[in-house]
Design a protein around this motif. Structure first.
Motif, PDB file in Angstrom:
ATOM      1  N   VAL A 179      -4.430  -4.350  -1.496  1.00 10.84           N
ATOM      2  CA  VAL A 179      -3.838  -3.232  -2.233  1.00 10.84           C
ATOM      3  C   VAL A 179      -4.839  -2.658  -3.225  1.00 10.84           C
ATOM      4  O   VAL A 179      -4.988  -1.429  -3.344  1.00 10.84           O
ATOM      5  CB  VAL A 179      -2.548  -3.687  -2.955  1.00 10.84           C
ATOM      6  CG1 VAL A 179      -2.001  -2.570  -3.842  1.00 10.84           C
ATOM      7  CG2 VAL A 179      -1.492  -4.107  -1.936  1.00 10.84           C
ATOM      8  N   PRO A 235      -8.075   3.909   1.982  1.00  9.11           N
ATOM      9  CA  PRO A 235      -7.128   3.180   2.833  1.00  9.11           C
ATOM     10  C   PRO A 235      -7.758   2.217   3.828  1.00  9.11           C
ATOM     11  O   PRO A 235      -7.206   1.145   4.078  1.00  9.11           O
ATOM     12  CB  PRO A 235      -6.393   4.317   3.569  1.00  9.11           C
ATOM     13  CG  PRO A 235      -6.531   5.498   2.688  1.00  9.11           C
ATOM     14  CD  PRO A 235      -7.869   5.364   2.039  1.00  9.11           C
ATOM     15  N   ARG A 263      -6.604   1.129  -3.041  1.00  6.98           N
ATOM     16  CA  ARG A 263      -6.460   2.106  -4.120  1.00  6.98           C
ATOM     17  C   ARG A 263      -7.824   2.517  -4.680  1.00  6.98           C
ATOM     18  O   ARG A 263      -8.054   3.684  -5.006  1.00  6.98           O
ATOM     19  CB  ARG A 263      -5.604   1.518  -5.243  1.00  6.98           C
ATOM     20  CG  ARG A 263      -5.165   2.534  -6.287  1.00  6.98           C
ATOM     21  CD  ARG A 263      -4.182   1.921  -7.273  1.00  6.98           C
ATOM     22  NE  ARG A 263      -3.644   2.933  -8.165  1.00  6.98           N
ATOM     23  CZ  ARG A 263      -2.603   3.706  -7.921  1.00  6.98           C
ATOM     24  NH1 ARG A 263      -1.987   3.592  -6.747  1.00  6.98           N
ATOM     25  NH2 ARG A 263      -2.170   4.594  -8.787  1.00  6.98           N
ATOM     26  N   ILE A 281       0.843  -1.200   0.000  1.00  5.28           N
ATOM     27  CA  ILE A 281       0.000   0.000   0.000  1.00  5.28           C
ATOM     28  C   ILE A 281       0.877   1.247   0.000  1.00  5.28           C
ATOM     29  O   ILE A 281       0.611   2.210  -0.732  1.00  5.28           O
ATOM     30  CB  ILE A 281      -0.960  -0.017   1.211  1.00  5.28           C
ATOM     31  CG1 ILE A 281      -2.041  -1.097   1.014  1.00  5.28           C
ATOM     32  CG2 ILE A 281      -1.618   1.351   1.393  1.00  5.28           C
ATOM     33  CD1 ILE A 281      -2.938  -1.298   2.222  1.00  5.28           C
ATOM     34  N   THR A 325       2.478   1.617  -3.537  1.00  6.72           N
ATOM     35  CA  THR A 325       1.587   2.000  -4.634  1.00  6.72           C
ATOM     36  C   THR A 325       0.841   3.305  -4.377  1.00  6.72           C
ATOM     37  O   THR A 325       0.429   3.976  -5.325  1.00  6.72           O
ATOM     38  CB  THR A 325       0.555   0.887  -4.894  1.00  6.72           C
ATOM     39  OG1 THR A 325      -0.195   0.635  -3.691  1.00  6.72           O
ATOM     40  CG2 THR A 325       1.237  -0.395  -5.341  1.00  6.72           C
ATOM     41  N   GLN A 326       0.650   3.665  -3.088  1.00  5.60           N
ATOM     42  CA  GLN A 326      -0.179   4.837  -2.786  1.00  5.60           C
ATOM     43  C   GLN A 326       0.493   5.859  -1.883  1.00  5.60           C
ATOM     44  O   GLN A 326      -0.061   6.933  -1.652  1.00  5.60           O
ATOM     45  CB  GLN A 326      -1.480   4.371  -2.126  1.00  5.60           C
ATOM     46  CG  GLN A 326      -2.293   3.435  -3.014  1.00  5.60           C
ATOM     47  CD  GLN A 326      -3.382   2.731  -2.231  1.00  5.60           C
ATOM     48  OE1 GLN A 326      -4.225   3.379  -1.613  1.00  5.60           O
ATOM     49  NE2 GLN A 326      -3.380   1.409  -2.248  1.00  5.60           N
ATOM     50  N   GLY A 357      -8.297  -1.115   2.386  1.00  4.54           N
ATOM     51  CA  GLY A 357      -7.027  -1.828   2.292  1.00  4.54           C
ATOM     52  C   GLY A 357      -6.604  -2.377   3.632  1.00  4.54           C
ATOM     53  O   GLY A 357      -6.150  -3.524   3.741  1.00  4.54           O
ATOM     54  N   ALA A 414      -0.997   6.853   2.960  1.00  3.65           N
ATOM     55  CA  ALA A 414      -2.107   5.920   2.765  1.00  3.65           C
ATOM     56  C   ALA A 414      -1.942   4.697   3.657  1.00  3.65           C
ATOM     57  O   ALA A 414      -2.922   4.173   4.208  1.00  3.65           O
ATOM     58  CB  ALA A 414      -2.198   5.502   1.301  1.00  3.65           C
TER      59      ALA A 414
END
Length: 214
Positions: free
Chosen positions: A128, A136, A132, A13, A16-17, A139, A21
């Motif tokens: 994940v 959050p 996204r 996470i 990628t964010q 996730g 996040a």
């Protein structure tokens, strides 16, 4: 009980964010992980009705207890810890009647390792993706899914029988408390130390807590 799915999910996470996040996904982890400790107890109670029924009931119970948390947007990690404590008491009581028994070494074969890895990897990917797509907290919710507990309980019940699996599951709520320690340490460490050092600090803290508990 050491963090596996949660740790990898948080790292992905963050990758990628962004770190923010990952931190925002953390408050739901303690209570969701506590609910995950109910999973093996429900699975064991329903196992005599069949593997599919037991897994379905445990999964539906987990969803029913955790989805309201993310829909309400739980944002306080300390409220989450307080709720987790109450859930852990229920989980420990649920498995309290399982007798202690001495367990020998258990080795999974190659196919079982592949099953566990694929199952956990799918949960990480889902965490994940939902983080996204939906935010959050989603996730964080699926980062707390009992991928390790459920796969272990299924494999042990099929190979060694329900009593053996029950004996292992009896300790799972206690082990799951380590994941709560990880979540709190991660939440406090990452904003000041960054994702790499923060995650390492959280893992070392969790490992130290496990050793102290033993």
């Amino acid at each position: 009980g050491l963090p596996s799915t949660a740790l990898v999910s948080m790292l992905f996470i963050a990758w990628t964010q962004g770190e923010a996040a990952a931190v925002a996904a953390t408050p739901i982890l303690p209570v969701a992980m506590a609910v995950s400790s109910l999973f093996p107890g429900i699975f064991i109670l329903m196992y005599r009705r069949g593997l599919a029924t037991a897994f379905s009931c445990a999964l539906l119970a987990w969803l029913a207890l955790t989805l309201p948390l993310v829909l309400l947007g739980i944002g306080s990690i300390w409220l989450s810890v307080a709720l987790a404590a109450a859930v852990f008491l229920v989980a420990i009581r649920l498995l309290g009647g399982v007798p202690h028994r001495r367990l020998g070494r258990v080795k999974f074969n190659a196919a079982e390792y592949v099953f566990r890895a694929a199952f956990a990897g799918s949960v990480v990917a889902l965490a994940v993706f939902l983080g996204r797509a939906l935010g959050p907290l989603w996730g964080g919710l699926f980062a707390a899914f009992p991928a390790s507990f459920s796969s272990s309980t299924i494999l042990l019940a099929r190979r060694h029988g329900l009593e053996f699996a029950s004996s292992v599951a009896k300790a799972m709520p206690w082990g799951s408390m380590a994941n709560v320690v990880f979540a709190v340490a991660f939440f406090l460490s990452v904003p000041s130390l960054g994702i790499a050092w923060g995650t390492l600090t959280a893992f070392v803290t969790t490992r130290a807590a496990c050793l102290a508990a033993r």
